[in-house]
Design a protein around this motif. Structure first.
Motif, short mmCIF file in Angstrom:
data_model
loop_
_atom_site.label_atom_id
_atom_site.label_comp_id
_atom_site.label_asym_id
_atom_site.label_seq_id
_atom_site.Cartn_x
_atom_site.Cartn_y
_atom_site.Cartn_z
N UNK A 1 26.51 -0.94 102.74
CA UNK A 1 26.72 -0.89 101.28
C UNK A 1 26.93 -2.31 100.76
N UNK A 2 27.10 -2.41 99.45
CA UNK A 2 27.29 -3.73 98.82
C UNK A 2 28.61 -4.36 99.23
N UNK A 3 29.49 -3.59 99.87
CA UNK A 3 30.77 -4.15 100.29
C UNK A 3 30.63 -5.04 101.52
N UNK B 1 39.20 2.58 107.90
CA UNK B 1 38.38 1.69 107.09
C UNK B 1 36.92 2.14 107.16
N UNK C 1 32.18 -8.49 102.31
CA UNK C 1 33.28 -8.70 101.36
C UNK C 1 34.55 -8.03 101.86
N UNK C 2 34.45 -6.73 102.06
CA UNK C 2 35.62 -5.99 102.50
C UNK C 2 35.19 -4.62 103.00
N UNK C 3 36.10 -3.90 103.65
CA UNK C 3 35.89 -2.48 103.93
C UNK C 3 36.92 -1.72 103.12
N UNK C 4 36.67 -0.45 102.88
CA UNK C 4 37.60 0.29 102.02
C UNK C 4 38.44 1.28 102.81
N UNK C 5 39.67 1.49 102.30
CA UNK C 5 40.60 2.41 102.95
C UNK C 5 40.28 3.84 102.54
N UNK C 6 40.12 4.73 103.52
CA UNK C 6 39.96 6.16 103.25
C UNK C 6 41.13 6.91 103.85
N UNK D 1 32.14 8.07 106.96
CA UNK D 1 30.84 7.42 107.02
C UNK D 1 30.98 5.90 107.17
N UNK E 1 27.16 7.45 97.79
CA UNK E 1 27.61 6.70 96.61
C UNK E 1 26.91 5.36 96.48
N UNK F 1 29.42 4.55 102.03
CA UNK F 1 28.87 5.89 102.17
C UNK F 1 27.55 5.92 101.42
N UNK F 2 26.54 6.36 102.08
CA UNK F 2 25.19 6.33 101.52
C UNK F 2 25.11 7.06 100.18
#
Lengths: 132, 335
Positions: free
Chosen positions: A11-13, A34, A16-21, A7, A41, A38-39
């Motif tokens: 989001x609040x990220x 990256x 700031x950053x993207x997250x590793x999946x 997804x 969460x 995700x809606x």
């Protein structure tokens, strides 16, 4: 989860950053991708913050009714539990519980008030004269 | 010493472990390998305890364990220190930085300025690497960030001395001596990591940890709507989803990360069975994602009935069975 299914929701990220999946690529092997969020969460986090707001409002109400001291409001506002507040102030939990009552609060010395104010990152004045 | 290279990873402790080891020449180290050797996967639902007014659930092993176990498996000597006095902690850090040593630091995220405000709870088991200093600012490699950042002396002191549960107390750690790591050591490390993870997921008595813990949570979920009311019950489910899916997990409550480890392990150990269990673990991760979707329907207010809570609980029972099968297969593998 497949790489193509990661997804990319707002989001609040953001900014700031993207997250590793960890995901499966086209060849069926593990790879990383990256994600911006995700809606499912994001809503969980939003709801948690709404609950914090509700609890601070509730604290205001209790102070207005003379059932609680300003410490309760700032505890809620700063997301603190007794362990956290006790850690920052060096005051024992059972004493903090007493200071949550208006009567216990009234008796506090300036030096104790200062310890609370520092923990909440406000001035002693703001704490003493808090208007709910 | 060579220039420090920032690596972004899913989870902070894996990232610190991997980056510090890679920096010391352990170039084969990856995030999944660090996670697997450190037996990172777990599940526990601690009763009678609340975290941010919600259930206390964790999908991973205790903080610090991954770094400790992975280093031990590879015979890497580690120096670690905690402090009472913040000034003393800063002095020690400065000394190490001056010697060109990169260090891992445990921090709290509540005062971490480069995190979005929405993510700043009193969570004290975050990890980052300090790899240098420019003027008054410490150069920081935070594994969950895409790029490096920096913190002032005051900012860093504050997060290193955050208070509350798992208070870091200035905890600083770094590898000091790394020998020649043999292929045999890596294989033994993987085997030990898997065996220990089998024990954690299958053998802990009491019914709140491992695959039994997942069933425990499912039983609780069935009672929440009645006991707590729809709003509070929804918040509890939201907390599960956040622990499971938030930044740092790699998705699916670390299950995809573990599946990636098993895939890597299959190649290193030349063992097809590990690749098969990796598929089962992926299925578990996918089911966790499904359960997050179902739960989100509830806290969005779209699903409100008892049967919707039961559907979440049923999914958790299914997940528990899938993970039980995966770890039973793992425990039967002869290496």
């Amino acid at each position: 989860m497949k790489k193509s299914e990661v997804p990319q929701d707002k989001s609040a990220l953001e900014n700031f950053t993207r997250e590793v999946c960890y995901v499966k690529n086209e060849d069926g092997h593990y790879d990383t991708e990256l994600s911006t969020g995700w809606e499912a969460k994001k809503v969980a986090l939003d709801e948690a913050w709404k609950e914090i707001e509700r609890r601070t409002l509730d604290a205001r109400e209790q102070i207005k009714k003379g059932l609680a001291s300003p410490i309760l409001y700032f505890m809620e506002e700063k997301l603190m539990d007794f362990t956290v507040l006790s850690g920052y102030t060096g005051i024992w939990k059972f004493r903090i519980k007493r200071h949550l009552k208006p009567n216990g609060f009234k008796k506090l010395s300036d030096s104790t008030l200062k310890r609370y104010a520092d923990a909440f990152e406000i001035s002693v004045d703001e704490l003493k004269n808090f208007k709910a | 010493m060579s220039e420090f290279i920032h690596h972004q990873t899913a989870h902070c402790e894996n990232g610190v472990t991997m980056s510090l080891l890679q920096h010391h020449g352990v170039d084969f180290m990856t995030e999944p390998l660090a996670f697997g050797m450190g037996s990172g996967l777990f599940y526990i639902h601690i009763p009678f305890m609340k975290v941010n007014n919600g259930p206390a659930i964790s999908f991973r092993t205790m903080p610090g364990a991954i770094f400790k176990r992975t280093c031990k498996a590879l015979d890497v000597k580690v120096e670690r220190k905690k402090f009472k006095d913040p000034k003393e902690a800063t002095r020690f850090l400065d000394e190490k930085i001056a010697q060109g040593i990169q260090v891992g630091c445990q921090v709290g995220v509540f005062h971490l300025p480069y995190f979005p405000k929405e993510y700043r709870f009193h969570f004290n088991a975050h990890n980052l690497i300090v790899f240098g200093k420019e003027g008054d600012r410490y150069l920081v490699s935070d594994p969950v960030m895409e790029v490096t950042t920096s913190l002032s002396t005051e900012e860093l002191e504050r997060v290193r001395f955050a208070k509350g549960a798992l208070a870091p107390k200035g905890h600083i750690y770094y590898p000091v001596e790394i020998g020649n790591i043999t292929q045999e050591q890596i294989r033994r490390g993987i085997e030990k990591g898997i065996k220990r993870n089998c024990r954690d997921m299958l053998k802990i008595p009491g019914g709140i940890a491992g695959v039994k813990g997942i069933v425990h949570t499912s039983k609780k979920i069935r009672t929440w709507r009645e006991k707590l009311g729809p709003r509070q019950a929804g918040l509890h489910l939201g907390q599960i989803v956040r622990m499971q899916e938030e930044i740092g997990t790699g998705g699916g409550g670390f299950r995809f990360l573990y599946a990636a480890f098993l895939e890597e392990a299959a190649v290193i150990m030349q063992n097809e069975q590990l690749a098969k269990v990796s598929e089962t673990m992926t299925k578990a991760g996918d089911l966790w994602r499904d359960s997050a979707l179902q739960m989100s329907g509830i806290y969005k207010g779209r699903l409100t009935e008892q049967k919707d809570f039961d559907a979440c609980a049923d999914l958790l029972v299914e997940i528990s069975a899938v993970e039980k099968q995966a770890f039973q297969e793992l425990s039967r593998i002869k290496f």
